[in-house]
Design a protein around this motif. Sequence first.
Motif, PDB file in Angstrom:
ATOM      1  N   GLN A 234     -44.141  25.850  42.309  1.00  0.00           N
ATOM      2  CA  GLN A 234     -43.402  24.889  43.139  1.00  0.00           C
ATOM      3  C   GLN A 234     -41.928  25.285  43.204  1.00  0.00           C
ATOM      4  N   TRP A 235     -41.206  24.621  44.066  1.00  0.00           N
ATOM      5  CA  TRP A 235     -39.785  24.917  44.229  1.00  0.00           C
ATOM      6  C   TRP A 235     -38.952  23.684  43.934  1.00  0.00           C
ATOM      7  N   LEU A 236     -37.792  23.960  43.362  1.00  0.00           N
ATOM      8  CA  LEU A 236     -36.813  22.905  43.122  1.00  0.00           C
ATOM      9  C   LEU A 236     -35.638  23.160  44.051  1.00  0.00           C
ATOM     10  N   LEU A 237     -35.179  22.139  44.714  1.00  0.00           N
ATOM     11  CA  LEU A 237     -33.942  22.247  45.480  1.00  0.00           C
ATOM     12  C   LEU A 237     -32.937  21.310  44.814  1.00  0.00           C
ATOM     13  N   GLN A 294     -32.749  34.388  36.017  1.00  0.00           N
ATOM     14  CA  GLN A 294     -33.419  34.999  34.867  1.00  0.00           C
ATOM     15  C   GLN A 294     -34.804  35.464  35.281  1.00  0.00           C
ATOM     16  N   ASN A 295     -35.280  36.497  34.605  1.00  0.00           N
ATOM     17  CA  ASN A 295     -36.604  37.030  34.942  1.00  0.00           C
ATOM     18  C   ASN A 295     -37.566  36.928  33.774  1.00  0.00           C
ATOM     19  N   ILE A 296     -37.280  36.041  32.829  1.00  0.00           N
ATOM     20  CA  ILE A 296     -38.135  36.013  31.642  1.00  0.00           C
ATOM     21  C   ILE A 296     -39.105  34.823  31.619  1.00  0.00           C
ATOM     22  N   TRP A 297     -38.772  33.776  32.298  1.00  0.00           N
ATOM     23  CA  TRP A 297     -39.609  32.579  32.247  1.00  0.00           C
ATOM     24  C   TRP A 297     -40.016  32.136  33.658  1.00  0.00           C
ATOM     25  N   PRO A 298     -41.169  32.559  34.151  1.00  0.00           N
ATOM     26  CA  PRO A 298     -41.557  32.186  35.511  1.00  0.00           C
ATOM     27  C   PRO A 298     -41.892  30.700  35.673  1.00  0.00           C
ATOM     28  N   ASN A 299     -42.248  30.059  34.587  1.00  0.00           N
ATOM     29  CA  ASN A 299     -42.699  28.669  34.717  1.00  0.00           C
ATOM     30  C   ASN A 299     -41.673  27.638  34.281  1.00  0.00           C
ATOM     31  N   THR A 333     -39.167  21.972  33.554  1.00  0.00           N
ATOM     32  CA  THR A 333     -40.523  22.311  33.982  1.00  0.00           C
ATOM     33  C   THR A 333     -40.974  21.245  34.980  1.00  0.00           C
ATOM     34  N   ILE A 334     -42.033  21.580  35.711  1.00  0.00           N
ATOM     35  CA  ILE A 334     -42.601  20.575  36.609  1.00  0.00           C
ATOM     36  C   ILE A 334     -44.006  20.287  36.098  1.00  0.00           C
ATOM     37  N   GLU A 335     -44.227  19.049  35.688  1.00  0.00           N
ATOM     38  CA  GLU A 335     -45.515  18.674  35.098  1.00  0.00           C
ATOM     39  C   GLU A 335     -46.093  17.504  35.890  1.00  0.00           C
ATOM     40  N   ASN A 336     -47.289  17.680  36.388  1.00  0.00           N
ATOM     41  CA  ASN A 336     -47.928  16.667  37.259  1.00  0.00           C
ATOM     42  C   ASN A 336     -46.990  16.210  38.359  1.00  0.00           C
ATOM     43  N   ALA A 338     -43.844  16.082  38.433  1.00  0.00           N
ATOM     44  CA  ALA A 338     -42.584  15.445  38.038  1.00  0.00           C
ATOM     45  C   ALA A 338     -41.722  16.426  37.242  1.00  0.00           C
ATOM     46  N   LEU A 339     -40.414  16.276  37.386  1.00  0.00           N
ATOM     47  CA  LEU A 339     -39.494  17.139  36.657  1.00  0.00           C
ATOM     48  C   LEU A 339     -39.365  16.682  35.205  1.00  0.00           C
ATOM     49  N   LYS A 340     -39.453  17.636  34.294  1.00  0.00           N
ATOM     50  CA  LYS A 340     -39.192  17.352  32.871  1.00  0.00           C
ATOM     51  C   LYS A 340     -37.969  18.149  32.459  1.00  0.00           C
ATOM     52  N   GLN A 341     -37.102  17.538  31.708  1.00  0.00           N
ATOM     53  CA  GLN A 341     -35.886  18.215  31.233  1.00  0.00           C
ATOM     54  C   GLN A 341     -35.802  18.040  29.725  1.00  0.00           C
ATOM     55  N   ARG A 342     -35.863  19.165  29.028  1.00  0.00           N
ATOM     56  CA  ARG A 342     -35.818  19.102  27.565  1.00  0.00           C
ATOM     57  C   ARG A 342     -34.668  19.962  27.057  1.00  0.00           C
ATOM     58  N   PRO A 343     -34.159  19.632  25.879  1.00  0.00           N
ATOM     59  CA  PRO A 343     -33.089  20.488  25.344  1.00  0.00           C
ATOM     60  C   PRO A 343     -33.637  21.871  25.003  1.00  0.00           C
ATOM     61  N   ALA A 344     -32.744  22.844  24.877  1.00  0.00           N
ATOM     62  CA  ALA A 344     -33.146  24.219  24.560  1.00  0.00           C
ATOM     63  C   ALA A 344     -34.093  24.232  23.362  1.00  0.00           C
ATOM     64  N   ASP A 345     -35.061  25.164  23.395  1.00  0.00           N
ATOM     65  CA  ASP A 345     -36.174  25.178  22.434  1.00  0.00           C
ATOM     66  C   ASP A 345     -35.783  24.953  20.968  1.00  0.00           C
TER      67      ASP A 345
END
Length: 492
Positions: A234-237, A294-299, A333-336, A338-345
């Motif tokens: 999916q795309w985010l604008l 970045q080219n490391i995380w496609p999802n 990430t986009i889950e079902n 919807a946008l999810k926003q989490r702090p860095a891992d």
Amino acid sequence: MREWTREERYVALDRKDTEKLRALHDRISQSIWRCSYHVQTVTGLLGDTNGFSYFDGRWHLFYQWFPYGAVHGLKHWYHTSSEDLLTWKNEGLGIGPGEYYDDKGVFSGSGFPEGDVLYLPYTGNHRDENWVRYPYQLLAWMDKDGVIHKQEEPLCGPIAGYTEHQRDPKMFFHEGYYYFLIGVQNEEKKGRFLLMRSKEIRSGWQVYGELNVRGYDDFGFMVECPDLEKVGDQWLLLFSPQGLEPKGDEFRNVYNNTYFIGQMDFEHCEFIPNGPFKELDRGLDFYAAQCAGQNIWPNRAVLEAWFGVSDYTYEPTAEEDYSGLQTMARILTIENGALKQRPADDWKKLEETLCGEYCNDAETEMPRSAVIEVESNNSAVSLDLYGADDHPGFTVEYDPQSRYLTIERGHMENQINTKYGTDRRVHLENGLSQMVIFADASSVEIFVNDGEYVLSSRIFPTLQEHLFRLKQSDGKTALYKAARTVQDDFVL
Ligand code: FRU
């Protein structure tokens, strides 16, 4: 705060001023509002996130910077870098103004890693002797030694059919073409998105078209810092529209930062959203967010933003001659749908010392920089951060009946930008299960329900405002002193 004349504001960084700027830095580094885990201005004023990217094994984050004071003067890019999105290192000046195309400001832009270089497209702000503005889209690149070069020729000059407001290129590659997206204002004074395209990065750029957003037409009078990002399939604008009216609990800040989720139809230059645009952050201070190239995380996308809003003033630190920080990095990430926003891992690395685990009725000393984990089984929560003996400080309250989570900074001694209200609230459809609160000397970011909402706000607690109170909560709440991951060092 004293007024700065135009002559004083339009001054480029001069290495001869190093000792003067070092003295400025030494003075502001004593401020009680300096953070220990946020990227903050080295001197002067910090604004938009720029050039955010992953290149040569590190994250690079630049910010809009005016070196000499807490005013929107001549803009430069300042460079910081990180291995883990939590520990940040000051790297010094990124891009400074030149002689013509960007003589009145190195405005915002993005980072696009390819091969051995990190491309840094940005807007050059040129003004003539009558102070008429001419926007140029320019290109710089950083090599693996960290040296930044500027291409002499612009990628494009002012584009006909739009006003002087054309800026903030976000570059990406898609199916054989390079693109950049800019925010523009059309002649009817409406904010629009414009896509440029080329077969190669350094030249050949043509207008590909205005990006139509199916079913939507009103983005205020200008769109700043647009970003088009593929996350999974999916795309985010993302964009920062100016001039929207408040709508219920949303869009209450002077300017907002919003997003659509949807699909991109490149052939017809159209974005097809899966629903209305929403605010990226529901707190009081958040603007000009950008996803990392970045080219490391496609999802997943990685996002940073200016922990502030244009036209707001942050007097408590402005009085001390500095202003501004960046938010924490977020993983999107986009889950079902919807946008999810989490702090860095690795955010738990920030939890340095456990100050205690509490339920109802606790009062204790609040570290200036803290991480607080709150568990709730949809039960009432009421807590005070940076409370004083006679007032609650910054409050966070959840009411399970109405399902509203409310933050309020109006009780604090230092008040800022009160014209836009002192509270914000979000309705939690599925109730409250948990929160992680990052408080850092002059900021509070609240991540709600494992990524459902984030509320980011600046606050300026005095030393008398030092109490943590858990007035109500059935679940367990853990308070940690936060680690220092940002050295407040002077690097020019
Ligand atoms: C957003 C913005 C951008 C511009 C930059 C100048 O805050 O106005 O559109 O490039 O700031 O500092």
